[in-house]
Design a protein around this motif. Structure first.
Motif, PDB file in Angstrom:
ATOM      1  N   ALA A 225      16.582  63.378  54.680  1.00  0.00           N
ATOM      2  CA  ALA A 225      18.050  62.081  53.978  1.00  0.00           C
ATOM      3  C   ALA A 225      17.202  61.451  52.736  1.00  0.00           C
ATOM      4  O   ALA A 225      18.124  61.376  51.943  1.00  0.00           O
ATOM      5  N   VAL A 226      15.907  60.928  52.418  1.00  0.00           N
ATOM      6  CA  VAL A 226      15.241  61.244  51.676  1.00  0.00           C
ATOM      7  C   VAL A 226      15.719  61.899  50.598  1.00  0.00           C
ATOM      8  O   VAL A 226      15.772  61.023  49.003  1.00  0.00           O
TER       9      VAL A 226
ATOM     10  N   THR B 221      18.241  62.072  77.736  1.00  0.00           N
ATOM     11  CA  THR B 221      19.423  62.492  78.973  1.00  0.00           C
ATOM     12  C   THR B 221      20.712  62.886  78.471  1.00  0.00           C
ATOM     13  O   THR B 221      21.013  63.232  79.532  1.00  0.00           O
TER      14      THR B 221
ATOM     15  N   PHE C 174       7.235  66.064  75.273  1.00  0.00           N
ATOM     16  CA  PHE C 174       7.773  64.863  75.138  1.00  0.00           C
ATOM     17  C   PHE C 174       8.501  63.913  76.045  1.00  0.00           C
ATOM     18  O   PHE C 174       8.639  64.537  77.427  1.00  0.00           O
ATOM     19  N   TYR C 175       9.317  63.180  75.443  1.00  0.00           N
ATOM     20  CA  TYR C 175      10.014  62.388  76.762  1.00  0.00           C
ATOM     21  C   TYR C 175      11.754  62.823  77.263  1.00  0.00           C
ATOM     22  O   TYR C 175      11.819  63.961  76.783  1.00  0.00           O
ATOM     23  N   GLN C 176      11.987  62.767  78.406  1.00  0.00           N
ATOM     24  CA  GLN C 176      12.990  63.726  78.774  1.00  0.00           C
ATOM     25  C   GLN C 176      14.403  63.088  78.408  1.00  0.00           C
ATOM     26  O   GLN C 176      15.163  61.979  78.189  1.00  0.00           O
TER      27      GLN C 176
ATOM     28  N   LEU D 124       3.536  67.597  67.997  1.00  0.00           N
ATOM     29  CA  LEU D 124       4.084  65.702  68.399  1.00  0.00           C
ATOM     30  C   LEU D 124       4.446  65.093  67.302  1.00  0.00           C
ATOM     31  O   LEU D 124       4.895  64.095  67.094  1.00  0.00           O
ATOM     32  N   ALA D 125       3.882  65.097  65.997  1.00  0.00           N
ATOM     33  CA  ALA D 125       3.563  64.625  64.629  1.00  0.00           C
ATOM     34  C   ALA D 125       5.005  64.487  64.726  1.00  0.00           C
ATOM     35  O   ALA D 125       5.896  63.801  63.637  1.00  0.00           O
TER      36      ALA D 125
ATOM     37  N   ALA E 160      14.449  61.451  58.150  1.00  0.00           N
ATOM     38  CA  ALA E 160      14.046  60.708  57.568  1.00  0.00           C
ATOM     39  C   ALA E 160      13.767  61.506  56.167  1.00  0.00           C
ATOM     40  O   ALA E 160      14.645  61.307  54.897  1.00  0.00           O
ATOM     41  N   LEU E 161      12.774  62.158  55.866  1.00  0.00           N
ATOM     42  CA  LEU E 161      12.652  62.378  54.850  1.00  0.00           C
ATOM     43  C   LEU E 161      13.594  64.084  54.013  1.00  0.00           C
ATOM     44  O   LEU E 161      13.345  63.854  53.194  1.00  0.00           O
TER      45      LEU E 161
ATOM     46  N   VAL F 211       7.399  66.407  65.826  1.00  0.00           N
ATOM     47  CA  VAL F 211       8.672  66.640  66.538  1.00  0.00           C
ATOM     48  C   VAL F 211      10.100  65.517  66.775  1.00  0.00           C
ATOM     49  O   VAL F 211      10.919  65.439  67.959  1.00  0.00           O
ATOM     50  N   ASN F 212       9.138  64.124  66.451  1.00  0.00           N
ATOM     51  CA  ASN F 212       9.747  63.552  67.022  1.00  0.00           C
ATOM     52  C   ASN F 212      11.166  62.975  66.401  1.00  0.00           C
ATOM     53  O   ASN F 212      11.288  63.446  65.496  1.00  0.00           O
ATOM     54  N   ASP F 213      12.011  61.994  66.473  1.00  0.00           N
ATOM     55  CA  ASP F 213      13.546  61.778  65.812  1.00  0.00           C
ATOM     56  C   ASP F 213      13.193  60.924  64.498  1.00  0.00           C
ATOM     57  O   ASP F 213      14.913  61.406  64.227  1.00  0.00           O
ATOM     58  N   TYR F 214      12.527  61.171  64.313  1.00  0.00           N
ATOM     59  CA  TYR F 214      12.522  60.140  63.516  1.00  0.00           C
ATOM     60  C   TYR F 214      12.325  60.255  62.089  1.00  0.00           C
ATOM     61  O   TYR F 214      12.517  60.903  60.947  1.00  0.00           O
ATOM     62  N   LEU F 215      10.958  61.407  61.979  1.00  0.00           N
ATOM     63  CA  LEU F 215      10.451  61.865  60.436  1.00  0.00           C
ATOM     64  C   LEU F 215      10.835  62.593  59.822  1.00  0.00           C
ATOM     65  O   LEU F 215      11.029  62.435  58.690  1.00  0.00           O
TER      66      LEU F 215
END
Lengths: 193, 132
Positions: free
Chosen positions: A40-41, A103, A99-101, A27-28, A37-38, A30-34
């Motif tokens: 790309a940085v 679309t 996770f969220y569903q 869960l840490a 971003a790592l 799988v999110n769309d951001y972490l």
């Protein structure tokens, strides 16, 4: 093929909910951001690496090529999403959904596309950092299956698409000369490249 | 709609996350490449400070809220990343210029591009561009 995909999905997703620490780790990550971003940085930092002008220019062209590659592979994903609107696993079978569903269609997996396109870009700049980037991209992609939002074939095709896009990126940068050289020249004039 | 920025708190958190992560990456890169005009932290501690700062930022972002919710679209992330990285670069160049002590290192005014930041602050580089 379809049944193999579902069997593999059930194997990986079947692990969800059994181990609290594995669930937390997934869960840490799988999110769309972490992870995006790592990665790309790492590219952003790579722009300023290098000990000579020549080495730095090679790295900066690599960063430009990766940006083009991500754009290309994302465009291909968008088209494939439209052509093959495959439903998500939770729409067609019982899953352990952590996770969220989402679309959008399942095929190909967009996070896998972005993760692997960026990882190849990082690898082209620095092999050691790139190996770590590939490990992150792989965990990111597999965790999408683990939490129940993508089939293994979605992430596998996504990974291939991302790698292809990033591999074509340098060619596109060469084809579009003198634009990249002019852009780098402009950045150099402002002490940014 | 591609750019609707529905999740206000997530937008703010993601921007701060990217901004701090880019600031850390710049400190690491500056320390590795000897670009003193880009460094906020002196070279010997640049790598350690960058890594520590990045790790703290990641832990904060992951643990401060549930990030597994519908939020930012790809284009929104891309735009926020561009803004966060630009802001981090500006911060790094500005603070480094303010902290710069003239004559504290080698001088080589003939360098152009980012190479110049080995020998002078960004402010000095811009000023030298105007005089040449």
């Amino acid at each position: 093929m379809e049944s193999l995909d579902r069997t593999l999905f059930s194997l990986i997703n079947g692990l969800a909910g059994r181990s609290p620490w594995l669930d937390r780790l997934a869960l840490a990550l799988v999110n769309d951001y972490l992870v995006p971003a790592l990665l790309a940085v790492a590219l952003f930092g790579g722009w300023f690496l290098g000990h000579s002008r020549l080495e730095r220019e090679r790295l900066q062209r690599g960063v430009l090529a990766t940006i083009v590659g991500v754009f290309l592979s994302n465009s291909a994903t968008f088209l494939l999403n439209l052509l093959f609107p495959r439903p998500r696993p939770f729409h067609v079978q019982d899953v352990n959904l952590l996770f969220y569903q989402p679309t959008d269609p399942s095929f190909p997996s967009n996070p896998a596309v972005v993760g692997f396109a960026l990882a190849l870009g990082v690898w082209s700049l620095n092999r050691r950092l790139g190996t770590l980037a590939f490990a992150l991209a792989t965990v990111f992609a597999v965790s999408r299956v683990y939490v129940g939002v993508a089939y293994p074939s979605d992430v596998m095709v996504g990974a291939i698409l991302g790698l292809l896009g990033s591999a074509i990126g340098p060619r596109v940068v060469r084809w579009t000369e003198p634009l990249p050289t002019r852009f780098l020249g402009w950045c150099r004039r402002w002490y940014l490249a | 709609m591609l750019l609707n920025f529905v999740a206000e708190q997530l937008v703010r958190d993601y921007f701060i996350f990217v901004y701090l992560l880019c600031l850390s990456a710049l400190q690491l890169a500056a320390a590795r490449s000897g670009l003193r005009g880009l460094a906020i932290v002196p070279a010997p501690w640049g790598v350690a400070a960058g890594l520590l700062f990045a790790l703290t930022d990641v832990v904060w972002f992951v643990s401060s809220a549930d990030r597994n919710t519908i939020g930012l679209a790809g284009w929104e992330q891309f735009l926020l990343f561009l803004m966060g990285s630009a802001a981090a670069l500006l911060t790094s160049l500005a603070i480094s210029s303010l902290l710069w002590r003239p004559g504290s290192g080698p001088t080589d005014p003939v360098q152009d591009g980012v190479e110049a930041l080995r020998y002078m602050s960004y402010w000095e580089a811009l000023a030298s561009r105007r005089t040449h």
